[in-house]
Structure formats: C-alpha cells, structure tokens
Enzyme design. Structure first.
Site, PDB file in Angstrom:
ATOM      1  N   ARG A  38       0.882  -1.199  -0.069  1.00  0.00           N
ATOM      2  CA  ARG A  38       0.064   0.061  -0.003  1.00  0.00           C
ATOM      3  C   ARG A  38       0.785   1.186  -0.051  1.00  0.00           C
ATOM      4  NH1 ARG A  38      -1.838   2.194   4.656  1.00  0.00           N
ATOM      5  NH2 ARG A  38      -2.214   0.241   5.572  1.00  0.00           N
ATOM      6  N   TYR A  81     -14.863  16.314 -17.893  1.00  0.00           N
ATOM      7  CA  TYR A  81     -15.315  14.648 -17.825  1.00  0.00           C
ATOM      8  C   TYR A  81     -16.312  14.771 -16.555  1.00  0.00           C
ATOM      9  CZ  TYR A  81     -15.626  10.013 -16.076  1.00  0.00           C
ATOM     10  OH  TYR A  81     -16.046   8.930 -15.727  1.00  0.00           O
ATOM     11  N   ASP A 125      -5.678  18.237 -16.438  1.00  0.00           N
ATOM     12  CA  ASP A 125      -6.120  17.009 -16.737  1.00  0.00           C
ATOM     13  C   ASP A 125      -5.523  16.706 -18.254  1.00  0.00           C
ATOM     14  OD1 ASP A 125      -7.210  14.601 -17.816  1.00  0.00           O
ATOM     15  OD2 ASP A 125      -9.028  14.576 -16.324  1.00  0.00           O
ATOM     16  N   LYS A 178      -6.677   5.176 -20.354  1.00  0.00           N
ATOM     17  CA  LYS A 178      -6.829   5.822 -21.652  1.00  0.00           C
ATOM     18  C   LYS A 178      -5.825   5.532 -22.539  1.00  0.00           C
ATOM     19  CE  LYS A 178     -10.884   7.301 -20.190  1.00  0.00           C
ATOM     20  NZ  LYS A 178     -11.443   6.535 -19.005  1.00  0.00           N
TER      21      LYS A 178
HETATM   22  C1  LIG Z   1     -10.784  13.430 -18.980  1.00  0.00           C
HETATM   23  C2  LIG Z   1     -10.953  12.437 -18.033  1.00  0.00           C
HETATM   24  N1  LIG Z   1     -10.358  12.630 -16.829  1.00  0.00           N
HETATM   25  C3  LIG Z   1     -10.484  11.458 -15.837  1.00  0.00           C
HETATM   26  C4  LIG Z   1     -11.223  10.405 -16.156  1.00  0.00           C
HETATM   27  C5  LIG Z   1     -11.460   9.262 -15.170  1.00  0.00           C
HETATM   28  O1  LIG Z   1     -10.820   8.366 -15.230  1.00  0.00           O
HETATM   29  P1  LIG Z   1     -11.074   6.782 -14.710  1.00  0.00           P
HETATM   30  O2  LIG Z   1     -12.346   6.427 -15.253  1.00  0.00           O
HETATM   31  O3  LIG Z   1      -9.681   5.991 -14.895  1.00  0.00           O
HETATM   32  O4  LIG Z   1     -11.293   6.800 -13.401  1.00  0.00           O
HETATM   33  C6  LIG Z   1     -11.960  10.205 -17.211  1.00  0.00           C
HETATM   34  C7  LIG Z   1     -12.368   9.005 -17.666  1.00  0.00           C
HETATM   35  O5  LIG Z   1     -13.349   9.028 -18.775  1.00  0.00           O
HETATM   36  C8  LIG Z   1     -11.690  11.229 -18.343  1.00  0.00           C
HETATM   37  O6  LIG Z   1     -12.034  11.014 -19.598  1.00  0.00           O
END
Ligand SMILES: Cc1ncc(COP(=O)(O)O)c(C=O)c1O
Length: 387
Positions: A49, A101, A172, A197
C-alpha cells in the site's frame, strides 16, 4: 543528454536492469509485504500500500514523460483526482472549467463540496479567469482539450495568471497524453491522468496518475496515497507500463486516422458539426500548434437528429458503442447517457452538448475499415428512409 520521449517510454535512464537477472521485462512484484532483516533494516519497501517496486518503476516512467519531479500511480483516474482534492481544505474555492469529464464534475459537486470546498465553473478557453478569482481561490482546474467539447485553453497564458495570484494550476492531460502535451513545462503545477486511456492504451486496465514538479505537493500526495490506500496494484502497474511502451506509435497512428475521419465526417450531409482540434477551423487550432506536438485522436460530432444518433450507436459494428477512450479500438460514446449522465441538463446545454452529440475515440485500425463501417450505417439509414 536526455533520451527522446519514444525511448523514455521504454527505458529509464540509469536503470539497473542487470540487478533483475537481466530480465528485459520489469518484474511484477506480486507481494503485499516485504521482510526486514532487523529493525531499521528495510529494503526500501515495507508494504505494498505504501510502495511496490513495480508501481515505483511505472511512476518513474510517467514522471519522466510528464517532466515532473514525482508521479503517483492510482487505482483509477478518479482516485487520482480525488487525491488532488485532498490537498484542499474547508473554505477553499476552486475555479473549474465548465466543460469537464462528467465523473470529475460529480466528484466536485457531491464529495468535495460536502467537504467544504466551493467551485465556480468558468469557460477557461474563452472567459477571463482573473474575474472569478477571490481571496479564497486556491486553484484552477482544467482539461485541454476538454471532454467532450474539445475546447482548448492556452496553458502558458493561464499559468501566468495563476502564478501571479499565487494559486495552483491543475491540468487533466488525459486527452493528449504526455506524448503530445506536457502541461508542467507550460507552467502547470499538477497534471492528472486517467491512465486507463492513452497511457494504458488497450481498454483493459483502470489506472490514474498525478504528476507534479512541486516538492511540497509531492510530499503531501505521498502521504495521501499511503493513508487512503488508493495506489495502483502491481499487476495493473505492469500492464500500464507495457501499454506505455507503444504510446508514441499508437498515438501517431490514431491521430492520423482521426484526421482522416474528421475530414470524412465534414463531408456528410447528416453531420452538422465536427469538432476536432486538428481542423484549421477549430478555434483552438493555433494554440494547439503552439503548445502540443499533435492534435490527438478524439473527435466530437453532432448529427441532425437524436434518432439518427441512436441509430448510429445501434448499428456500428467494427466501431463499438462504449464508454472510455484512448485505446487501440475505436469507440463511439454518447455523452448525455454515459460520460456526462450526472451533469445537469442546463450545464450540458450551456456547453453545447445535446442528444445529437457523439464522441469518437479513434483507434489504430485500418482507417478505410473505420470509414467503411460508418459509411455502411449512413447508407442503411438512407435506404430505410427511402422505404
Ligand atoms: C478526461 C478524463 N479524466 C478523468 C477520467 C477518469 O478516469 P478513470 O475512468 O480512469 O477513473 C476520465 C474517464 O473517462 C476522463 O475522460
């Protein structure tokens, strides 16, 4: 001299591979705990962890790709963003981009707000962010390009403002990956990723990252990850590490395909809008050219009616109707019922997201086959309409 980014996806400078019996593939340390010879004689690892060699290797690679001093690997993108929110305190105020998102919007609105953090939603690609900063504002949080409307913000320009005001800029970087954009180099303080992704790249593993070039933030995040237990497991760390090895070739291919598909979509009568930042007509095109090494492989488009949007989703074959993005397979997503299902309708409408909006993550298949799949569905609908 630093290795090029393609090399850094595979090799860490100074990595002592001989110490691993010469194993070319980094081992998966599938262990929960580590033995000590005696008190104060740790191997450097105590309990997974807290840290694990496989996760640590992945973190070093991601830090190197994003040019940060530290990267932390989390069990999902949302766990990563949740950890960043733990940096703030009750009473703090954040400015967030109006198009993000949907899961991030849900986190901010349902959990962070409950914890006493307040948010103001601003279109950071268009509005003067300075007008919304108060003495309580601690950070600006953006995506560029945004999910799903592909709005582009000038990171360097925004970072001049956040630095002047002494607040953090959080970006992000999921949509472009570190192969195409490095926000820390442009003045951001924290970068987050859904590693699920482009970094993982195969639609098979959930992961997330936080990268920073600030020592104090890194120290605090290290405390948060070990305390909340949100770190990425060893096997998943290895899967993401393997995915990253091919990030540049996948990304090159996917964005070539995306450019071709955007051009094709533009010519379709039933497609009313194509939003791809690699089109010279996109309002963020010049900023993208300045701050990125490519335009990515995400396209958002709008068709002329809802029924046709649903027809497309039901009838694509090679292209799959699924949530997520950034993998080798091309996916078509319906933001209103999937990624942005929890965002209030008025917010969606303000951003131009409707039941006619579709988002496509273009993969690495033969582009003729992808276009062929869409062509078939468009033809099918026309035949149906003609009786
Ligand atoms: C731009 C963006 N940030 C964060 C996330 C969240 O990521 P996760 O699905 O790996 O938790 C996503 C998920 O689609 C995303 O498209």
């Amino acid at each position: 001299m630093d290795y090029g980014i393609e090399t850094r996806c595979l090799h860490l400078e100074g990595d002592d591979a001989e110490n691993r019996y010469g194993a070319i593939s980094f081992p998966i340390y599938q262990t929960a705990t580590f033995a000590h010879r005696g008190v104060g004689e740790s191997t450097g690892y105590d309990y997974t962890r807290l840290q694990n060699p496989t996760r640590e290797q992945l973190e070093k690679i991601v830090a190197s790709l994003e040019k940060g001093i530290d990267a932390l690997a989390f069990s999902s993108g949302m766990a990563a963003i949740g950890a960043v929110m733990e940096l703030f305190h009750p009473g703090d105020h954040l400015i967030i981009d109006s198009d993000l998102y949907g899961g991030s919007v849900r986190l901010f609105g349902s959990i962070s707000e409950k914890n006493g953090i307040s948010f103001t939603s601003v279109n950071c690609s268009q509005d003067d962010v300075g007008n919304y900063i108060t003495e309580k504002t601690k950070a600006v949080y953006i995506e560029t390009p945004t999910n799903p409307m592909m709005n582009v913000t000038d990171i360097q320009k925004l970072s001049e403002l956040t630095k002047e005001k002494g607040i953090l800029l959080i970006v992000d970087n999921t949509f472009l990956s570190p192969y195409l954009q490095n926000p820390l180099e442009l003045g951001a303080d924290i970068v987050v990723h859904s590693g699920t992704k482009y970094l993982g790249g195969h639609n098979d593993t959930i992961a997330g990252f936080v990268v920073t070039n600030n020592e104090k933030i890194s120290e605090r995040l290290r405390f948060i990850i070990k305390t909340t237990g949100a770190g990425l497991a060893p096997f998943d760390s290895w899967l993401i590490m393997r995915g990253i090895q091919t990030l540049p070739v996948r990304m090159d291919r996917a964005q070539d395909n995306a450019a071709r598909m955007a051009e094709w979509l533009l010519k379709q009568k039933r497609v009313k809008k194509v939003i791809y930042p690699g089109l010279a007509s996109h309002p963020g095109y010049e900023i993208m050219k300045k701050q990125c090494r490519g335009f990515g492989a995400m396209i958002t488009f709008e068709v002329d009616d809802k029924e046709f949007a649903l027809f497309l989703l039901r009838n694509v074959r090679l292209i799959r109707f699924a949530e997520s993005l950034g993998g080798t397979e091309t996916l078509l997503t319906y933001p209103v019922t999937q990624t942005h299902a929890d965002v209030p309708d008025e917010e969606l409408a303000k951003n131009g997201i409707s039941d006619r909006t579709l988002r496509m993550s273009v993969g690495i298949e033969a582009v003729e086959d992808l276009i062929g799949d869409l062509e078939r569905v468009f033809r099918l609908k026309e035949e149906e309409n003609n009786g």
